[in-house]
Design a protein around this motif. Structure first.
Motif, mmCIF file in Angstrom:
data_model
loop_
_atom_site.group_PDB
_atom_site.id
_atom_site.type_symbol
_atom_site.label_atom_id
_atom_site.label_comp_id
_atom_site.label_asym_id
_atom_site.label_seq_id
_atom_site.Cartn_x
_atom_site.Cartn_y
_atom_site.Cartn_z
ATOM 1 N N UNK A 63 32.601 41.447 23.642
ATOM 2 C CA UNK A 63 31.331 40.756 23.823
ATOM 3 C C UNK A 63 30.824 41.008 25.242
ATOM 4 N N UNK A 64 29.697 41.689 25.415
ATOM 5 C CA UNK A 64 29.183 41.986 26.755
ATOM 6 C C UNK A 64 28.937 40.732 27.593
ATOM 7 N N UNK A 65 28.490 39.668 26.961
ATOM 8 C CA UNK A 65 28.247 38.423 27.686
ATOM 9 C C UNK A 65 29.565 37.839 28.190
ATOM 10 N N UNK A 66 30.594 37.903 27.354
ATOM 11 C CA UNK A 66 31.912 37.437 27.793
ATOM 12 C C UNK A 66 32.427 38.298 28.936
ATOM 13 N N UNK A 67 32.202 39.594 28.855
ATOM 14 C CA UNK A 67 32.664 40.502 29.902
ATOM 15 C C UNK A 67 32.042 40.144 31.247
ATOM 16 N N UNK A 68 30.767 39.762 31.233
ATOM 17 C CA UNK A 68 30.082 39.396 32.470
ATOM 18 C C UNK A 68 30.588 38.077 33.031
ATOM 19 N N UNK A 69 31.021 37.185 32.155
ATOM 20 C CA UNK A 69 31.442 35.855 32.590
ATOM 21 C C UNK A 69 32.924 35.791 32.981
ATOM 22 N N UNK A 70 33.728 36.674 32.420
ATOM 23 C CA UNK A 70 35.170 36.636 32.632
ATOM 24 C C UNK A 70 35.515 37.293 33.968
ATOM 25 N N UNK A 71 36.009 36.502 34.884
ATOM 26 C CA UNK A 71 36.290 36.976 36.238
ATOM 27 C C UNK A 71 37.793 37.116 36.463
ATOM 28 N N UNK A 72 38.274 36.698 37.629
ATOM 29 C CA UNK A 72 39.662 36.953 38.025
ATOM 30 C C UNK A 72 40.693 36.275 37.120
ATOM 31 N N UNK A 73 41.798 36.995 36.958
ATOM 32 C CA UNK A 73 42.974 36.443 36.282
ATOM 33 C C UNK A 73 44.045 36.184 37.335
ATOM 34 N N UNK A 74 44.768 35.093 37.167
ATOM 35 C CA UNK A 74 45.831 34.716 38.086
ATOM 36 C C UNK A 74 47.114 34.485 37.293
ATOM 37 N N UNK A 75 48.235 34.861 37.867
ATOM 38 C CA UNK A 75 49.531 34.558 37.267
ATOM 39 C C UNK A 75 50.455 34.059 38.367
ATOM 40 N N UNK A 76 51.030 32.887 38.161
ATOM 41 C CA UNK A 76 51.847 32.246 39.180
ATOM 42 C C UNK A 76 53.283 32.069 38.709
ATOM 43 N N UNK A 77 54.195 32.112 39.651
ATOM 44 C CA UNK A 77 55.614 31.964 39.382
ATOM 45 C C UNK A 77 55.997 30.491 39.478
ATOM 46 N N UNK A 78 56.347 29.909 38.340
ATOM 47 C CA UNK A 78 56.844 28.532 38.298
ATOM 48 C C UNK A 78 58.243 28.529 37.689
ATOM 49 N N UNK A 79 59.043 29.522 38.082
ATOM 50 C CA UNK A 79 60.380 29.663 37.515
ATOM 51 C C UNK A 79 61.283 28.482 37.844
ATOM 52 N N UNK A 80 60.869 27.645 38.784
ATOM 53 C CA UNK A 80 61.664 26.455 39.076
ATOM 54 C C UNK A 80 61.799 25.562 37.849
ATOM 55 N N UNK A 81 60.830 25.646 36.917
ATOM 56 C CA UNK A 81 60.950 24.859 35.679
ATOM 57 C C UNK A 81 62.189 25.270 34.902
ATOM 58 N N UNK A 82 62.439 26.576 34.850
ATOM 59 C CA UNK A 82 63.634 27.053 34.170
ATOM 60 C C UNK A 82 64.903 26.646 34.888
ATOM 61 N N UNK A 83 64.815 26.492 36.214
ATOM 62 C CA UNK A 83 65.982 26.124 37.002
ATOM 63 C C UNK A 83 66.352 24.660 36.859
#
Length: 241
Positions: A63-83
């Motif tokens: 969807x071209x409109x979605x492409x224009x609206x979709x900006x940065x992606x972030x991924x964070x490390x919360x591995x402490x939950x597994x610990x």
């Protein structure tokens, strides 16, 4: 008037699963600027993290409109939950019901931590709304998916950050069949097919056989819920078609 109707930016908690992908489409249909956030928390089904960029690319091309609206992606490390947890989602433990009535797939504090971290990121990025796929209708024993829990957390975040940040949960009162229907209403058959083939739900991380409802082991609670919802969705389409 809801906050979602007057805000112009959102941060979507995007795991790469059915629910979060539907929520992303929902947000892209409403907000002018949308960013996404995923978490690596030592999950047994970490393969979902591999699906995230593929899904984002597909949604941009859909969807071209979605492409224009979709900006940065972030991924964070919360591995402490597994610990600090010993659950069937963070270790090779059996999926059962515990003495307290909660399934061993419950990761204590997960959604509370996710949303708190997401709020901090949204604050820094100038994003006004957090969007999450939590659902009480298909309640699977997770107390941090309840509407009361999330409304209380929303209040705490607003007070603690001196901010009007809002929390939207578009799937809260939908069952899985209705979630499939929502996806269809947002992106048509193309989005339904993308969710069916490319999203990941299976707790065991299986992505081998492609079933009519998607990929997965076919017997864990997440697969069973998704399969039943898809069958009900297809039956509903057949009865109205």
């Amino acid at each position: 008037m809801s906050t979602a109707s007057i805000a112009n930016s959102a941060l979507v908690l995007f795991s790469g699963g059915q629910d979060s992908t539907t929520c992303l489409a929902w947000a892209l249909s409403r907000f002018q600027r949308v960013e996404t956030l995923g978490f690596d928390y030592g999950q047994r089904h970490a393969i979902e993290l591999e699906q995230r960029p593929r899904l984002l690319a597909s949604m941009r091309s859909m969807n071209p409109e979605w492409a224009a609206r979709l900006k940065e992606d972030h991924q964070l490390d919360l591995s402490l939950l597994g610990e600090i947890s010993d659950t069937a989602l963070t270790s090779d433990a059996e999926i059962t019901i515990q003495k307290n009535g909660l399934p061993t797939t419950f990761v204590p504090g997960r959604n509370l931590l996710f949303l708190t971290v997401a709020a901090a990121l949204a604050y820094r990025r100038g994003l006004q709304v957090l969007v999450g796929g939590m659902c009480e209708t298909d309640y699977s024993g997770y107390p941090d998916c309840r509407n009361d829990t999330l409304r209380a957390l929303e209040t705490a975040l607003q007070l603690g950050m001196e901010s009007e940040i809002a929390l939207e949960t578009p799937l809260m009162w939908l069952n899985k069949a209705a979630t499939w229907s929502l996806a269809e209403s947002l992106g048509g058959d193309a989005l339904v097919e993308l969710i069916r083939t490319d999203t990941h739900t299976c707790y065991l991380g299986e992505r081998g056989e492609l079933h009519d409802w998607g990929r997965g082991c076919g017997h864990c609670p997440a697969c069973a819920l998704r399969a039943r919802g898809y069958q009900e969705y297809r039956a509903g389409r057949a009865s109205t078609g």
